[in-house]
Structures are given as structure tokens and as C-alpha cells.
Enzyme design. Structure first.
Site, short mmCIF file in Angstrom:
data_model
loop_
_atom_site.label_atom_id
_atom_site.label_comp_id
_atom_site.label_asym_id
_atom_site.label_seq_id
_atom_site.Cartn_x
_atom_site.Cartn_y
_atom_site.Cartn_z
N HIS A 1 9.65 9.79 14.03
CA HIS A 1 8.62 8.77 13.81
C HIS A 1 7.24 9.42 13.65
CE1 HIS A 1 7.64 4.27 14.57
NE2 HIS A 1 6.83 4.79 13.66
N ILE A 2 7.08 10.17 12.56
CA ILE A 2 5.85 10.93 12.32
C ILE A 2 5.18 10.51 11.01
CG2 ILE A 2 6.48 12.94 13.70
CD1 ILE A 2 7.44 14.29 11.08
N GLY A 3 5.44 9.29 10.56
CA GLY A 3 4.90 8.83 9.29
C GLY A 3 3.40 8.98 9.16
N THR B 1 11.00 4.60 6.31
CA THR B 1 9.82 4.98 7.09
C THR B 1 9.09 3.72 7.57
OG1 THR B 1 8.51 5.13 5.05
CG2 THR B 1 9.47 7.18 5.89
N ARG C 1 0.82 -1.21 0.00
CA ARG C 1 0.00 0.00 0.00
C ARG C 1 0.86 1.26 0.00
NH1 ARG C 1 -2.62 -3.04 4.20
NH2 ARG C 1 -4.61 -3.94 3.54
N GLU D 1 13.76 3.96 20.12
CA GLU D 1 13.15 5.29 20.08
C GLU D 1 12.65 5.70 21.46
OE1 GLU D 1 10.06 5.09 17.14
OE2 GLU D 1 11.47 4.75 15.48
N ARG E 1 8.55 -10.00 -2.33
CA ARG E 1 8.69 -11.46 -2.29
C ARG E 1 8.12 -12.08 -3.55
NH1 ARG E 1 6.16 -12.51 3.58
NH2 ARG E 1 4.89 -10.77 2.82
N ARG F 1 10.47 0.24 9.61
CA ARG F 1 10.88 -0.15 10.96
C ARG F 1 12.37 0.09 11.12
NH1 ARG F 1 6.45 0.46 12.21
NH2 ARG F 1 4.91 -1.01 13.05
#
Length: 322
Positions: A287-289, A237, A157, A268, A178, A239
Site C-alpha cells: 500500500h505505497i501508492g 491500486t 484523476r 492490511e 458511470r 481499494r
């Protein structure tokens, strides 16, 4: 008597109102993430749990549950939850995919734009009083995106939505999954499937969109950085643990690759003395995705809906396993 629900952190007022009308609600207000001992103590007493991606809900924690019916996580990822063991214990697990797709793809492309045009670096130069004269023809140059190749690792996505942004900037799009996506999706995005090795060696930008698993842990390490173009940039963005930060720090310092943009980190929050903060050729985001007002509201709506469905012994709208 109302059933009991525990939140490891508070949600928006509208979401809490819905929950409190139906359940006896308790919200952790101390240290974030919630200490494991407290979480395991609380999980013994409750029927429903709302957690966040930094809360580790492993087998040992789930084992403490006596009457738990559902775990609803406020996140698109669920690798922090032992979903297999939850299923074995007949505990439903809900998560929040799709709604944060655009926000996260936008941030990934923002990092790409920022690092390629050196925007944050320029901001620091001005704030530190180092802009002494107008730059000349060869001073402080960035790079164009048009005609450059972006390699997207994980054309799901978010990766697919990022590809739409890249296509609009006339970038060449490579991807590795994959398995191949449909021909219609490839054609719509003008994306070409390549091996991981070719993605690494041929891309000017590599954007990571895969979960953290045993297979992806430290997938990007010194061995991979040395196979990338010296002019290439890494964007993450997904892990933090997919990237070996020690190796990345060395690769950036020694100019093995040109730069990076990170929204996620191995641990974090990172401290101001973290080695990555000492480098100029990296853009760091906290970490503001998914951090837009609209997205966070939608995430809360789904989190609450998933919880209510699970409490009623029904499958969450977005469910993992059971």
C-alpha cells in the site's frame, strides 16, 4: 486555552510544528490502527481530528463527539468516514485528492510493467539461487506493452493520468465510468468508452480506480475473472475490497487469468503466509501508492490546512459535503 486536536498517527515534524503552535495536540502512539475504544474515548474531548484511511470513523464513533468541528483525513479516499452523518452533525470533512495522482498512477504502471516483464519474479529467482544458466529463446519470456489494450475502470484523476502513461507506450486505451468523460479528454488520451462487460472481455490489462462502495464491493470475483482473457492481468491500486481475494487466488493458481499486481488488500497489512504470497504470477506492494517523499509532504500540508480551516468554521480546501 488552546483547542484540542487528536492525531491517530504522527505526521512529519513540520506539520506537527504548525499544529502545536495553534492547538493542544495529542498523538496516538500505540497499535495501528488505533483501537476503536480509544478513538471513541478521545473523540469526546476534541475539536479537531486527523485520521488515516484505515481508521473507521463511522456513525457510532462520530456519535461520541461532543465538540468536534472537523475531521481531516490524510488520504484521497474518504469511504472510511460516514460523511453523511458527519454533515448531519455539522462536522466538516477534509481530504487530500490531486496531490497523490501522479504517484499513484506511476505505481499502477510500475505494477503493470513489473508483472508483464516478470521483474520481481526474476529478482526472486536470482536471490534464491535458481538462475543456473542463461535463458534460451523461449525461456522466461514476458510480453510487450505496445499494441496491447489497457482497460481503465474509473477515468478520474488517477485513471486519466495512468492513461497518459499507457498512451506513451502505444497501448490501446478503453475505459468505463458511470458516465462518459468529455470528448476533449477522450481525444487527448485516445481513450474509448466501453461497457464494463466489454472492458472486462477485451482488455489485456485491467487497472482499477474506483472507490469501495456497496456497488463495487467484490466487483472483481470469479464470475468476472472467467470473463477476462486468460492472458489478461489485473492491477489494483484503489481499494482492496473491490477484489475478492479468495477468488483471485484461485484464478491465478488455475491460470484463469495470467497475473495480477496489487498495492491494496482486503485486510492490511497482509501476513507472509497469506495465500497470495505463495503465487509467482502476482506482484505485491505494501500500500505505497502515494508513498513518495514529495507527495507525502504535500498530503501533510493539505491535511493540516484542511484541519485549520475546519477549526475556524470554514470549508476545507478539499471538502466532502458540509
Amino acid at each position: 486555552m488552546k483547542k484540542r486536536v487528536f492525531l491517530t498517527r504522527t505526521l512529519q515534524d513540520f506539520a506537527l510544528k504548525i499544529l502545536k503552535e495553534k492547538y493542544q495536540v495529542e498523538i496516538h502512539s500505540g497499535k495501528i490502527p488505533i483501537p476503536v475504544t480509544k478513538l471513541r474515548s478521545k473523540i469526546k474531548e476534541i475539536e479537531g481530528l486527523i485520521c488515516f484511511p484505515y481508521d473507521i470513523i463511522n456513525k457510532e464513533t462520530i456519535e461520541c463527539a461532543k465538540n468536534l468541528k472537523v475531521i481531516s483525513t490524510y488520504s484521497v479516499g474518504f469511504d472510511h468516514i460516514d460523511t453523511k452523518y458527519a454533515k448531519k452533525k455539522k462536522i466538516r470533512v477534509g481530504y487530500t485528492p490531486e496531490v497523490l495522482t501522479d504517484a499513484t498512477a506511476d505505481l499502477a504502471f510500475s505494477l503493470l510493467l513489473d508483472i508483464s516483464r516478470r521483474i520481481s519474479e526474476g529478482d526472486r529467482i536470482i536471490r534464491e539461487g535458481k538462475w543456473k544458466e542463461i535463458f534460451g529463446a523461449s525461456d522466461y519470456v514476458g510480453i510487450d506493452l505496445q499494441g496491447k489494450t489497457i482497460g481503465i475502470l474509473g477515468l478520474g484523476r488517477i485513471g486519466g493520468t495512468l492513461a497518459k502513461r499507457a498512451k506513451a507506450f502505444d497501448m490501446k486505451i478503453l475505459y468505463h465510468n458511470r458516465k462518459h468523460v468529455s470528448k476533449s479528454k477522450e481525444n487527448a488520451l485516445n481513450a474509448k468508452y466501453v461497457s464494463f462487460e466489454k472492458l472486462v472481455s477485451q482488455s489485456d490489462f485491467i487497472s482499477i480506480h474506483v472507490p469501495h462502495t456497496k456497488e463495487t464491493n467484490h466487483l472483481f470475483n470469479m464470475e468476472i475473472f472467467k470473463k477476462m482473457k486468460k492472458s489478461a492481468f489485473l492491477i489494483n491500486t484503489s481499494r482492496g475490497k473491490v477484489v475478492n481475494e479468495k477468488d483471485l487466488t484461485i484464478a491465478l493458481r488455475k491460470k484463469i487469468i495470467s497475473g495480477a499486481g496489487l498495492d491494496v488488500f482486503e485486510s492490511e497489512p497482509i501476513k507472509k503466509n497469506h495465500p497470495l504470497t505463495k503465487l509467482q504470477n502476482i506482484v505485491l506492494a505494501p500500500h505505497i501508492g502515494s508513498s513518495t517523499k514529495e507527495t507525502r509532504i504535500k498530503m501533510a500540508e493539505i491535511t493540516v490546512k484542511n484541519l485549520i480551516l475546519g477549526m475556524n468554521q470554514k470549508k476545507p480546501t478539499y471538502s466532502v459535503g458540509y
